[in-house]
Motif scaffolding. Structure first.
Motif, mmCIF file in Angstrom:
data_model
loop_
_atom_site.group_PDB
_atom_site.id
_atom_site.type_symbol
_atom_site.label_atom_id
_atom_site.label_comp_id
_atom_site.label_asym_id
_atom_site.label_seq_id
_atom_site.Cartn_x
_atom_site.Cartn_y
_atom_site.Cartn_z
ATOM 1 N N GLU A 320 0.836 -1.195 0.000
ATOM 2 C CA GLU A 320 0.000 0.000 0.000
ATOM 3 C C GLU A 320 0.873 1.248 0.000
ATOM 4 O O GLU A 320 1.921 1.293 0.648
ATOM 5 N N LYS A 321 0.434 2.252 -0.731
ATOM 6 C CA LYS A 321 1.211 3.487 -0.827
ATOM 7 C C LYS A 321 1.289 4.138 0.551
ATOM 8 O O LYS A 321 0.288 4.233 1.255
ATOM 9 N N PRO A 322 2.493 4.583 0.946
ATOM 10 C CA PRO A 322 2.635 5.183 2.277
ATOM 11 C C PRO A 322 1.684 6.361 2.474
ATOM 12 O O PRO A 322 1.583 7.240 1.620
ATOM 13 N N GLN A 323 0.983 6.351 3.596
ATOM 14 C CA GLN A 323 0.045 7.427 3.894
ATOM 15 C C GLN A 323 0.750 8.667 4.429
ATOM 16 O O GLN A 323 0.298 9.779 4.242
ATOM 17 N N GLN A 324 1.874 8.472 5.098
ATOM 18 C CA GLN A 324 2.590 9.585 5.697
ATOM 19 C C GLN A 324 4.050 9.528 5.297
ATOM 20 O O GLN A 324 4.712 8.513 5.490
ATOM 21 N N ALA A 378 9.445 6.947 3.830
ATOM 22 C CA ALA A 378 8.457 6.274 4.680
ATOM 23 C C ALA A 378 9.106 5.025 5.260
ATOM 24 O O ALA A 378 10.089 4.512 4.730
#
Length: 585
Positions: A320-324, A378
Motif C-alpha cells: 500500500e502506498k505510504p500514507q505519511q 516512509a
C-alpha cells in the motif's frame, strides 16, 4: 418509590451474604478443585459459540497462580495458551502428547509424569516434526508467557486469508521459492572482502541466507555497517546486521506463484552469472490471492523514489502506498534506538558528535531544504514480490538505502546537553541534500574566512564518490583518498576528521594541474595518512581469481560471476528498457 429504595439495600445485603456463603463453602477446597469448577463453567459456554470473558480471565489467573506440578496442570496450561493464540488443542490417545494445531503447522508437546516435558516438536504441513530446543527450554523452565509469545510469532509468519486448501498451496509455493533462493545464493562469485561473513552479507546475491528452523522462516541478512562489524567482533554475536524474513502474505489481487523450482539442477547461468529461470506457465505455477514477502527487521526508512523502483522491479507488485511521508533525516531520528525521543524536527536538527582525542563536531540539518520531495521517505515493514528473480535486485535497493541511512545517522548524537551548553566545536558542518543519492557537507576552513564543501554521491552500497570543493584548489588524488576513507568507515564525522588532518598538513594550495613531484608528494602523504589511522586503513583487495564456492552439489562451477544486480535474468529482460537507473542495469 419506597419499595425500590428499600429493595436496594436489601439486594446488596443478600449479595454480600451470598458471597460470604460461597467463600465459606470453598474455603477448604484445593486450588485444583476450584480450577476444575471454573473449567466446567467454561464448557457450558461453548454452546453459545464464545467463552465468557470474566470466566476466561478467572481461569487465566488461576492458571498463573497454580504451580504446574502434574500432568493435568501442564495440559490445562497448554490448552489455555492455545485458546489465547487462536490455536486448536487435543491430546493423543495415550494422553502423553498434547497437540497445538493451526492450518499450516502444529506443535507436539511430549509429556511425562508430574507434568515434565520430554520434547517439543514443530511440524509444518506435509513435513516431519522437528525438535525445537528453544521451545523445550521455555516449557521446562515454566516460562509460559514467553512460550505463548513464541507461538504468536510463529502464527504471525503466515497471515494468509482463505480456506485451508488455499493456505496449504501458498505454503507449498513458499517452500519452492526457498529452494530457488538457496540455489541462487550458492552460485560461484568473486570474493571482494577479506571477512567471509561480511562478504556474504554485502556482496552475496541473496546476502547471508539461513534456512528456517524451529518453526521460524528463512532469514536473509542483507546489510551490515562497519560499526556493526566491530560490535559483532567484540560481542561474538552471529548476526547484528539488517535481516529480512522470507514469508508469504495475503493480497487483494491474485498473482501467479511457482508450484515447483524454477531453476534447473545444476543451475544454468547467463553471461552475467545469474540463473536462467523456467517461465511461469500453467503447469509450474498457479494464480493465488497472495504474494511472497520480505519482512524487514528492523523496518527500513526508505526514500519514496526507492519505493517506486521496487514496484518497477516486481512488475507493479507493491505494498500500500505510504500514507505519511517525512524528510529522511527526521524519519531516521524517530526510528533510532539511541537518540532521545524528545529531539524535535520543527526547523531541522543540530547534533554535537564527540570524537576521539576530545574532538567535537557540530552537524546541522536545516529543516526547510530537507523537505524536498526527492528526499522524503516512509518506514517500510514488508516488501512484496512474486518471483525469486526479484530478490537480488530488491536486496541491492535495500543495501543502497541502508548505506544512505548509515551515512546520515553517523551525524546523529544523543549528546544534546553538549549542544545546549554551547560547547566550542572543532568543526561546524551543515548537511544539505543535493540531487538524487547525493548530499553535501559545508564547513569552514581553518582560516574561518573561506568555506569548503564535501560532495558525497552514494551510487550504491558498493560505490561512493567524494569531491572536495575549495577556493582555487583541485586535487583528484585527495578526492580518491576521501572516498576510500568514507567507504571504509561509513561515517561522515570520521571522514571529516581525516579531511581536517590532511588540510592541516597542507602548506600550499596546489594548482589544478600539479607538477609530477607535487603529485608524488601528495600520494605519499595519502599513503602515510592511511597507515596512521586504523579507521582510515585500506585493506588489501582480494585477488582477481578468488572465488566463494558453496559445497552444495547443485552449484554450477563453470562460470565465475561478477557482482551485478539481477536485472540480467532472461525471464525479465524487459527490465533493461523499463526506465531503471543505470546502477540497476
Amino acid at each position: 418509590m419506597e419499595a425500590k429504595s428499600e429493595g436496594g439495600p436489601v439486594s446488596m445485603k443478600k449479595t454480600k451474604t451470598l458471597m460470604s456463603d460461597l467463600k465459606s463453602k470453598y474455603a477448604d477446597k484445593s486450588w485444583n478443585e476450584t480450577f476444575q469448577l471454573v473449567r466446567r463453567c467454561m464448557e457450558k459456554t461453548k454452546g453459545e459459540g464464545r467463552v465468557c470473558e470474566p470466566i476466561a480471565q478467572c481461569l487465566q489467573k488461576i492458571n498463573e497462580a497454580l504451580n504446574v506440578c502434574s500432568l493435568t496442570a501442564m495440559v490445562s496450561r497448554l490448552e489455555m495458551i492455545a485458546k489465547q493464540r487462536g490455536l486448536g488443542s487435543h491430546m493423543s490417545p495415550t494422553e502423553t502428547v498434547c497437540y497445538l494445531t493451526a492450518d499450516l503447522f502444529y506443535i507436539e508437546v511430549v509429556l511425562l509424569r508430574g507434568g515434565r516435558v520430554e520434547d517439543v516438536r514443530v511440524a509444518h504441513h506435509g513435513e516431519a516434526p522437528v525438535s525445537s530446543p528453544s521451545l523445550l527450554q521455555l516449557l521446562r523452565m515454566k516460562k509460559f508467557q514467553e512460550f505463548s509469545l513464541k507461538l504468536d510469532d510463529l502464527a504471525s509468519f503466515y497471515i494468509i486469508s482463505g480456506d485451508s486448501d488455499v493456505k496449504i498451496k501458498i505454503y507449498s509455493c513458499l517452500r519452492h521459492l526457498e529452494t530457488d533462493l538457496f540455489k541462487i545464493s550458492h552460485l560461484p562469485r568473486s570474493l571482494r572482502e577479506s571477512d567471509l561473513h561480511v562478504d556474504l552479507i554485502m556482496n552475496g546475491r541473496i546476502g547471508n541466507v539461513q534456512p528456517g528452523k524451529e518453526g521460524t522462516p528463512m532469514t536473509v541478512e542483507y546489510y551490515i555497517s562497519p560499526s556493526d562489524v566491530l560490535s559483532r567482533s567484540s560481542t561474538g554475536e552471529v548476526s547484528v546486521g539488517q535481516v529480512a524474513l522470507v514469508t508469504a502474505g495475503s493480497s487483494g489481487a491474485s498473482h501467479r506463484l511457482q508450484r515447483e523450482s524454477l531453476i534447473s539442477s545444476p543451475p544454468q547461468v547467463d553471461s552475467f552469472g545469474f540463473p536462467v529461470f523456467q517461465p511461469l506457465t500453467e503447469s509450474c505455477s498457479e494464480s493465488l490471492p497472495a504474494t511472497f514477502l520480505l519482512k524487514l527487521q528492523p523496518p527500513l526508512p526508505m526514500l519514496i523514489p526507492f519505493i517506486d523502483k521496487m514496484g518497477k522491479i516486481t512488475d507493479g507488485v507493491i505494498a500500500e502506498k505510504p500514507q505519511q511521508v517525512e524528510p529522511l533525516p527526521h524519519l531516521l531520528m524517530k526510528t533510532s534506538a539511541t537518540l532521545n525521543a524528545k529531539i524535535s524536527w520543527t526547523h531541522g536538527a543540530q547534533f554535537t558528535v564527540p570524537l576521539p582525542d576530545s574532538e567535537y563536531h557540530s552537524y546541522v540539518f536545516p529543516g526547510a531544504v530537507w523537505g524536498r520531495e526527492s528526499w522524503k521517505g516512509a518506514l517500510v515493514h514488508t516488501v512484496p514480490f512474486t518471483h525469486p528473480g526479484h530478490v537480488p535486485a530488491l536486496l541491492d535497493l535495500l543495501r543502497h538505502q541502508s548505506a544512505i541511512n548509515v551515512l546520515l545517522a553517523s551525524c546523529f548524537s544523543d549528546h544534546s546537553q553538549l549542544t545546549d551548553a554551547g560547547l566550542l566545536c572543532d568543526l561546524r558542518c551543515e548537511v544539505l541534500p543535493e540531487s538524487d543519492h547525493c548530499l553535501s557537507v559545508t564547513f569552514s576552513l581553518d582560516d574561518h574566512i573561506h568555506l569548503a564543501v564535501l560532495q558525497v554521491t552514494v551510487v550504491d552500497s558498493h560505490q561512493m564518490s567524494c569531491r572536495l570543493l575549495m577556493p582555487d584548489f583541485v586535487d583528484h588524488k585527495l578526492d580518491d583518498y576521501i572516498s576510500r576513507v568514507l567507504m571504509r568507515c561509513m561515517s561522515i564525522p570520521i571522514t571529516m576528521r581525516a579531511i581536517r588532518r590532511k588540510l592541516a598538513g597542507r602548506t600550499t594550495r596546489p594548482e589544478p594541474a600539479a607538477d609530477p613531484e607535487s603529485s608524488a608528494a601528495m600520494e605519499s602523504d595519502v599513503i602515510s595518512g592511511v597507515s596512521h589511522d586504523p579507521a582510515e586503513d585500506e585493506s588489501e583487495a582480494s585477488p582477481a581469481g578468488s572465488c566463494v564456492m558453496s559445497v552444495s552439489d547443485h552449484v554450477n562451477t563453470d562460470a565465475v560471476a561478477d557482482h551485478s544486480p539481477c536485472a540480467s535474468l532472461g525471464v525479465y529482460s524487459h527490465w533493461v528498457t523499463s526506465g531503471l537507473p543505470a546502477e540497476l542495469l
